[in-house]
Design a protein around this motif. Sequence first.
Motif, PDB file in Angstrom:
ATOM      1  N   ASP A  13       0.828  -1.212   0.000  1.00 27.97           N
ATOM      2  CA  ASP A  13       0.000   0.000   0.000  1.00 27.97           C
ATOM      3  C   ASP A  13       0.862   1.261   0.000  1.00 27.97           C
ATOM      4  OD1 ASP A  13      -2.542   1.059  -0.214  1.00 27.97           O
ATOM      5  OD2 ASP A  13      -2.790   1.349   1.950  1.00 27.97           O
ATOM      6  N   GLY A  14       2.054   1.139  -0.608  1.00 29.32           N
ATOM      7  CA  GLY A  14       3.003   2.243  -0.588  1.00 29.32           C
ATOM      8  C   GLY A  14       2.569   3.442  -1.398  1.00 29.32           C
ATOM      9  N   PHE A  15       1.911   3.217  -2.532  1.00 28.17           N
ATOM     10  CA  PHE A  15       1.502   4.346  -3.377  1.00 28.17           C
ATOM     11  C   PHE A  15       0.502   5.239  -2.652  1.00 28.17           C
ATOM     12  CE2 PHE A  15       2.991   1.321  -6.600  1.00 28.17           C
ATOM     13  CZ  PHE A  15       3.807   2.157  -7.364  1.00 28.17           C
ATOM     14  N   LYS A  16      -0.507   4.624  -2.048  1.00 31.12           N
ATOM     15  CA  LYS A  16      -1.515   5.404  -1.335  1.00 31.12           C
ATOM     16  C   LYS A  16      -0.956   6.014  -0.065  1.00 31.12           C
ATOM     17  CE  LYS A  16      -6.266   5.060   0.393  1.00 31.12           C
ATOM     18  NZ  LYS A  16      -7.427   4.147   0.577  1.00 31.12           N
ATOM     19  N   ARG A  17      -0.113   5.259   0.625  1.00 31.17           N
ATOM     20  CA  ARG A  17       0.399   5.705   1.914  1.00 31.17           C
ATOM     21  C   ARG A  17       1.416   6.832   1.778  1.00 31.17           C
ATOM     22  NH1 ARG A  17       2.756   0.988   5.529  1.00 31.17           N
ATOM     23  NH2 ARG A  17       0.636   0.271   5.127  1.00 31.17           N
ATOM     24  N   PHE A  18       2.302   6.735   0.786  1.00 32.44           N
ATOM     25  CA  PHE A  18       3.386   7.712   0.662  1.00 32.44           C
ATOM     26  C   PHE A  18       3.198   8.713  -0.475  1.00 32.44           C
ATOM     27  CE2 PHE A  18       5.395   3.911   2.564  1.00 32.44           C
ATOM     28  CZ  PHE A  18       5.814   4.473   3.763  1.00 32.44           C
ATOM     29  N   LEU A  19       2.476   8.324  -1.525  1.00 33.21           N
ATOM     30  CA  LEU A  19       2.341   9.196  -2.696  1.00 33.21           C
ATOM     31  C   LEU A  19       0.924   9.712  -2.889  1.00 33.21           C
ATOM     32  CD1 LEU A  19       4.579   7.144  -5.180  1.00 33.21           C
ATOM     33  CD2 LEU A  19       5.235   9.056  -3.715  1.00 33.21           C
ATOM     34  N   GLY A  20      -0.007   9.195  -2.125  1.00 37.13           N
ATOM     35  CA  GLY A  20      -1.357   9.728  -2.150  1.00 37.13           C
ATOM     36  C   GLY A  20      -2.215   9.354  -3.346  1.00 37.13           C
ATOM     37  N   PHE A  21      -1.867   8.293  -4.054  1.00 36.09           N
ATOM     38  CA  PHE A  21      -2.704   7.844  -5.165  1.00 36.09           C
ATOM     39  C   PHE A  21      -2.593   6.333  -5.308  1.00 36.09           C
ATOM     40  CE2 PHE A  21       1.383   7.855  -7.218  1.00 36.09           C
ATOM     41  CZ  PHE A  21       1.299   6.923  -8.232  1.00 36.09           C
ATOM     42  N   THR A  22      -3.547   5.766  -6.049  1.00 32.62           N
ATOM     43  CA  THR A  22      -3.548   4.333  -6.310  1.00 32.62           C
ATOM     44  C   THR A  22      -3.416   4.107  -7.809  1.00 32.62           C
ATOM     45  OG1 THR A  22      -4.999   3.924  -4.413  1.00 32.62           O
ATOM     46  CG2 THR A  22      -4.832   2.185  -6.082  1.00 32.62           C
ATOM     47  N   PRO A  23      -2.362   3.440  -8.260  1.00 35.64           N
ATOM     48  CA  PRO A  23      -2.165   3.238  -9.704  1.00 35.64           C
ATOM     49  C   PRO A  23      -3.169   2.261 -10.294  1.00 35.64           C
ATOM     50  CG  PRO A  23      -0.559   1.971  -8.464  1.00 35.64           C
ATOM     51  CD  PRO A  23      -1.301   2.808  -7.461  1.00 35.64           C
ATOM     52  N   ASN A  24      -3.313   2.319 -11.607  1.00 27.99           N
ATOM     53  CA  ASN A  24      -4.157   1.366 -12.324  1.00 27.99           C
ATOM     54  C   ASN A  24      -3.384   0.057 -12.426  1.00 27.99           C
ATOM     55  OD1 ASN A  24      -5.478  -0.192 -14.324  1.00 27.99           O
ATOM     56  ND2 ASN A  24      -6.328   1.643 -15.272  1.00 27.99           N
ATOM     57  N   THR A  25      -3.695  -0.873 -11.556  1.00 27.45           N
ATOM     58  CA  THR A  25      -2.893  -2.098 -11.469  1.00 27.45           C
ATOM     59  C   THR A  25      -3.042  -2.974 -12.711  1.00 27.45           C
ATOM     60  OG1 THR A  25      -4.705  -3.118 -10.215  1.00 27.45           O
ATOM     61  CG2 THR A  25      -2.897  -2.158  -8.952  1.00 27.45           C
ATOM     62  N   ARG A  26      -4.207  -2.968 -13.311  1.00 28.81           N
ATOM     63  CA  ARG A  26      -4.402  -3.780 -14.515  1.00 28.81           C
ATOM     64  C   ARG A  26      -3.533  -3.264 -15.653  1.00 28.81           C
ATOM     65  NH1 ARG A  26      -9.138  -3.752 -11.829  1.00 28.81           N
ATOM     66  NH2 ARG A  26     -10.278  -5.737 -11.614  1.00 28.81           N
ATOM     67  N   LEU A  27      -3.513  -1.958 -15.832  1.00 26.18           N
ATOM     68  CA  LEU A  27      -2.690  -1.366 -16.882  1.00 26.18           C
ATOM     69  C   LEU A  27      -1.210  -1.618 -16.609  1.00 26.18           C
ATOM     70  CD1 LEU A  27      -2.452   0.363 -19.427  1.00 26.18           C
ATOM     71  CD2 LEU A  27      -2.476   2.400 -17.960  1.00 26.18           C
ATOM     72  N   ALA A  28      -0.825  -1.530 -15.339  1.00 24.92           N
ATOM     73  CA  ALA A  28       0.572  -1.749 -14.973  1.00 24.92           C
ATOM     74  C   ALA A  28       1.002  -3.184 -15.276  1.00 24.92           C
ATOM     75  CB  ALA A  28       0.783  -1.440 -13.489  1.00 24.92           C
ATOM     76  N   VAL A  29       0.137  -4.136 -14.974  1.00 24.23           N
ATOM     77  CA  VAL A  29       0.461  -5.540 -15.241  1.00 24.23           C
ATOM     78  C   VAL A  29       0.619  -5.777 -16.740  1.00 24.23           C
ATOM     79  CG1 VAL A  29      -0.447  -7.901 -15.161  1.00 24.23           C
ATOM     80  CG2 VAL A  29      -0.543  -6.460 -13.124  1.00 24.23           C
ATOM     81  N   LEU A  30      -0.241  -5.163 -17.540  1.00 25.44           N
ATOM     82  CA  LEU A  30      -0.138  -5.289 -18.999  1.00 25.44           C
ATOM     83  C   LEU A  30       1.167  -4.694 -19.504  1.00 25.44           C
ATOM     84  CD1 LEU A  30      -1.262  -5.933 -21.820  1.00 25.44           C
ATOM     85  CD2 LEU A  30      -2.451  -3.715 -21.738  1.00 25.44           C
ATOM     86  N   ILE A  31       1.496  -3.498 -19.037  1.00 30.38           N
ATOM     87  CA  ILE A  31       2.713  -2.824 -19.490  1.00 30.38           C
ATOM     88  C   ILE A  31       3.964  -3.597 -19.087  1.00 30.38           C
ATOM     89  CG2 ILE A  31       4.149  -0.756 -19.189  1.00 30.38           C
ATOM     90  CD1 ILE A  31       1.538   0.853 -19.011  1.00 30.38           C
TER      91      ILE A  31
END
Length: 233
Positions: free
Chosen positions: A127-145
């Motif tokens: 949960d590092g993105f939300k905890r430290f950067l304040g957003f949640t990435p698109n995990t599906r897009l990230a897995v595809l990329i």
Amino acid sequence: MMSSKSTALVLTALVLLALLLPMSASAHNVSKRDASFVQSNNGAAIAAFMYLGAKHMVTGYDHLAFLVGVIFFLYRLKDIVQYVSLFTLGHSITLLAGVLGGVHADSHIVDAIIGFSVVYKAFDNMDGFKRFLGFTPNTRLAVLIFGLFHGFGLATKLQELDLAKNGLVTNILSFNVGVEIGQVLALTAVLIALSFWRTRSGFLSHAFTTNTVLMTVGFLLTGYQVGGYYLAH
């Protein structure tokens, strides 16, 4: 039966075991024996290339480390199939484009990004993105990329071999099918282990530590490839 703590320690030890492997034995490297066969082969060899593809995936610890991160907190079969399918799509596109389409890139850079994909997924699981950067990435897009880069990583190694044109398309397609078969076999084993661990009361309390180890593996893989790039240039 093992306690949750013992299970966590076993899984963590398996991840740490990857760190003890000689770093020169990159997960994408083709063994001398396999390379000799591939380069001497002339014509379609469907079964042989399917076997080589499956072998690559089962022994490709960078692929497995990333996929472990991807499915770590996925509980529904529908979600697992969706994410793995996205990875498969990306992996297949660049493997075929690299070998059959002649798309080239520096193997050290590609493999460094593959190592970083493990860092990304472990950080996301923590949960590092939300905890430290304040957003949640698109995990599906990230897995595809990242799947695109994982497929390209193997393509760069196959490009180094003198592949016969006769039967090339059939062999590469067979190899790709073998990769996906190996992926299913490896993930089945991982899912069995995870499903058992999730029944233990300490799963969530040890999940952070496990993903920290996973992230460390990713950083080491990335650092090794970055160092290799500068030495090569």
